[in-house]
Design a protein around this motif. Structure first.
Motif: not given
Lengths: 394, 460
Positions: B70-82, B106-107
């Motif tokens: 809940x604390x760091x979730x907003x900072x995390x992303x998923x970068x999809x590389x195709x 990704x952060x």
């Protein structure tokens, strides 16, 4: 003291005794109490432990920290070589060619088995009840204590009585069982995951193979030595090879040395005699290092103190019971009070405990080592009090 | 005179009976004591109480990870590389076929920018082909277009433009000291479904040198081997760094070092692509014996007119750069690549059984071309039959059995492109150089085999 007795245990007369002048001849009477042996009443075989273990404890990390943990780790290899030397001595003593020797070995094995069983069982019960936080399996801890307790020395020479002569041989031969079982325990305790006994036994056979291989190589070398100096180098090298190889593989140098010693006594030629003679020259520094390292590795924790006192008592009871039973079961033994002669623990118990501690460097095993060391010193003192009944010389 | 009565039991038996009796009493009394500390489980067979205790520890860990989500979730992303688009080609072991999607955690370092650590060997050839998805740890991925803002080719760090969102404030772990071990860290692993946090046990953490970075990285053990590129958090919620790999082993790039590199990228500082104009090769046993050194990068070819031409020689073994040990050609390449052109590096080289320091000024990376000139001849004592090779030097047409050349491993088809300072040597040059070599000494040849430079030690 008989001729055979001179090389028993760690090799007969101690360097300290050799340095001491003959009793009461050259010193003034008022100086006699200052003689260590006379003052303490210690036999040659027990003096080193009483002297060097406290020195090691004083130099160790628990006191002066002259021997730091890093310095102690550097001495591991020397200790492994010292263990190999002890194993070789036991192997050389294992001469089973005559019916009498086989009978003596059976009696010694019975006495050792009784000691191991009684001490291990008592500690298994105690440790289960105590829930002592040793971090070791209760069964293996009890077994380790039992094995260390089963080693014995023949105590103070009493002028060559029949019982003492038999006890000397029994004291040599009762080391075989704890060394062999200890070889299995070392593998089991040193494994990162629980190991079944049959698998550990397989590793024991590998240890024996190391002993056979290096022992054979040594035998070939000894037979081709052109001079005594060359042979000494070969023997020192072979000893280093046995201890180093077994230590490197996490196996027991005691077992490997035992096998090599056994091999040399069985093979044709005079390998056993020459090795015994030459080892007597190099054993003293090795034994001193072993005892000092053992003393320095002691951690005088609450657990060690709690283990020590019962170990002294249970070992005494087990030794007396083992000697009593062996005398009655084995017809070769005609001597009385065998158990009383075997109260002195000697050095092998400390060596075995130190080896286990080097394999399993945990606070629990340090407590076991400390308990064994303290119990050994207490056992030596006990042997001075519980003297066997005097017998006429045989 | 009355004789003394003989005891029924011998002294030994009486002593034995007494000792056993005392032992039993002591045993029963001592068994009534209990140690206050809980027994430590020592084998794989844990006791029921121990299992219950372990369950509680696992529950605590699970709760900590949930709070962290809940604390760091907003900072995390998923970068999809195709890989299907001409954007990213992933190379090296475990390479995925083109077109296979690659999800990297990704952060977010700014509201519209995230940092991602591309795996070793990955290269971005054009700022396209990336899609980024803002995701919480439980929310589904929502794809959105993104572009690569900056990319450090050497270190693999890429800044990616992502859909703007308010980034939560993260606390950073200070310092570059090893992690507290044994203990747990939490890694954010990316997947097409989003980023998920997972605890990883760290049994031991040590500093480990990496040629791409001036600061040592931190080992974290094999438990994180599958999470290269993942952001790592401590259980207290602070950001510890990104997982990268050093010689195939997972290692933590500390947050402090990462953020310094990110700042550099955000400022638009050019990422270094330095070059020395040399080709190097790893030391094989023959080269080790010839050069007299065990580790380093052997100079196999020197570009004519390159920055290293005046300072380095064929057969030199580069062992350190600016005092930092260099163990392999890859380490030297990475160390030079991350050096800004124009910078002078002090190369420690092993030459003639001695160590020397050679200053070399790094230039911008270019495609090297070894200049050479043709020649023709043959030399029987050397054991080589050569012919002129247009523009390169001399081509070996035959190697005589048992000759020095055969022992050195030269083959037909090899092109000798340099001997010492002589580029594109003729056959006569080769023979003369060999003749001038002292018996027992070594002559280094720069050879091109299958279009790859190769250093050959030719012993007279």
């Amino acid at each position: 003291m008989s001729a055979r007795e001179e090389w028993r245990e760690i090799g007969g007369r101690d360097v300290l005794d050799a340095a001491l002048p003959p009793h009461g001849r050259t010193l003034p009477a008022w100086l006699l109490p200052l003689r260590t042996r006379a003052a303490l009443g210690l036999a040659p075989v027990i003096a080193p432990a009483v002297l060097f273990v406290p020195i090691g404890a004083a130099l160790g990390p628990a006191a002066l920290n002259v021997l730091t943990p890093v310095a102690l780790s550097y001495l591991d290899t020397v200790v492994a070589i010292a263990l190999a030397a002890l194993g070789v001595f036991v192997g050389l003593a294992l001469d089973l060619r005559s019916a009498r020797e086989r009978g003596l070995f059976a009696a010694a094995a019975l006495e050792a088995a009784v000691t191991v069983t009684l001490v291990s069982g008592a500690f298994w019960y105690l440790l289960s009840a105590w829930q002592m936080p040793l971090g070791l399996p209760v069964g293996l801890t009890g077994l380790a204590l039992g094995l260390c307790a089963s080693a014995s020395s023949a105590g103070i020479p009493d002028g060559g009585s029949a019982t003492h002569l038999v006890a000397t041989r029994i004291a040599d031969l009762d080391d075989v069982l704890p060394i062999v079982v200890g070889g299995i325990a070392v593998v089991m305790l040193g494994a990162s995951e629980p190991m079944p006994v049959w698998q550990a036994t397989g590793w024991l056979f590998r240890t024996l193979l190391i002993g056979i291989a290096v022992g054979t190589a040594g035998w070939l070398l000894f037979e081709r030595a052109h001079s005594r100096a060359e042979r000494n180098v070969f023997i020192a090298g072979i000893l280093a090879l046995i201890g180093g190889a077994a230590g490197f593989l996490g196996l027991s140098p005691l077992v490997a040395g035992l096998m090599a010693g056994l091999l040399w006594s069985w093979l044709p030629g005079h390998a056993d005699r020459v090795v015994r003679e030459d080892l007597e020259r190099v054993q003293h520094p090795l034994i001193v290092v072993l005892l000092i390292v053992a003393g320095a590795s002691c951690v005088f924790s609450r657990e060690a103190i709690w283990l020590c006192a019962p170990l002294v008592l249970f070992r005494l009871a087990a030794k007396l019971a083992g000697g009593w039973l062996a005398t009655r079961v084995q017809p070769v033994l005609t001597a009385g009070e065998l158990g009383t002669h075997l109260i002195a623990p000697g050095l092998l118990g400390i060596a075995l405990a130190l080896h286990l501690q080097q394999v399993v460097r945990t606070t629990g095993m340090a407590a076991v080592l400390t308990a064994v060391v303290l119990a050994t010193l207490a056992g030596e003192a006990l042997a001075l009090v519980l003297r066997p009944t005097e017998e006429p010389p045989s | 005179m009355a004789s003394r009565a003989r005891p029924i039991l011998s002294r030994e038996t009486r002593l034995l009976a007494a000792t056993i009796g005392v032992s039993l009493v002591v045993l029963l009394v001592l068994a009534r004591f209990r140690f206050p500390d809980a027994a430590t489980p020592s084998s794989g067979q844990t006791q029921p109480l121990s299992r219950l205790a372990a369950r509680a520890a696992f529950d605590d860990l699970s709760l900590a990870v949930r709070e962290l989500s809940s604390r760091v979730g907003g900072s995390l992303l998923v970068v999809r590389v195709t890989g299907a688009s001409p954007g990213i080609v992933r190379a090296g072991p475990g390479a995925r076929p083109l077109g296979a999607p690659l999800a990297l955690a990704a952060l977010r370092v700014r509201d519209d920018t995230a940092v991602v650590l591309l795996p070793d060997g990955a290269q971005v050839e054009a700022p396209a082909g990336l899609t980024a998805a803002a995701s919480g740890t439980a929310a589904p991925t929502i794809p959105g277009a993104s572009t690569v803002v900056a990319h450090d080719l050497v270190r693999g760090i890429a800044l990616v433009r992502v859909p703007a969102a308010a980034a939560p404030v993260l606390s950073m772990r200070d310092g570059v000291e090893p992690l507290i071990a044994p203990g747990y860290v939490v890694v954010a692993e990316g997947s097409v479904a989003g980023a998920a946090l997972r605890p990883v046990f760290v049994g031991r953490s040590d500093a480990v040198a990496d040629p791409r970075w001036d600061t040592p990285l931190l080992t974290v053990g094999r438990g994180a081997a599958g999470d290269i590129g993942a952001p790592v958090f401590l259980l207290d919620g602070s950001f510890a760094g990104l997982l990268t790999s050093v010689e195939g082993e997972p290692a933590l790039l500390p947050a402090q070092v990462l953020m310094a590199a990110v700042d550099q990228l955000l400022r638009g500082a050019p990422t270094a692509t330095g070059d020395l104009g040399i080709s190097t090769q790893a030391l094989d046993p023959a080269l080790m014996a010839a050069a007299g050194v065990g580790t380093g990068a052997a100079v196999a070819a020197i570009e004519s007119g390159g920055p290293a031409e005046s300072g380095l020689r064929l057969g030199d073994v580069v062992t350190a750069v600016n005092g930092q040990a260099v163990g392999s050609p890859d380490a030297l390449r990475l160390r030079v690549m991350r050096t800004r052109p124009g910078t002078t590096l002090a190369l420690t080289v092993w030459r003639d059984n001695g160590s020397a320091t050679v200053p070399v000024t790094v230039r911008a990376r270019t495609v090297a071309a070894v200049q050479s000139r043709p020649s023709a001849a043959g030399d029987a004592s050397l054991g080589l039959i050569m012919r002129a090779a247009a523009g390169t030097g001399s081509e070996v047409t035959r190697v005589l059995d048992g000759s020095a050349a055969a022992q050195a491993g030269l083959r037909s088809g090899d092109e000798i492109v340099r001997i010492g300072k002589t580029a594109a040597p003729t056959a006569a040059d080769v023979s003369a150089a060999f003749a001038q070599t002292r018996p027992g000494a070594v002559l280094f040849l720069s050879v091109r085999r299958d279009r790859q430079p190769l250093l050959v030690a030719l012993r007279r």
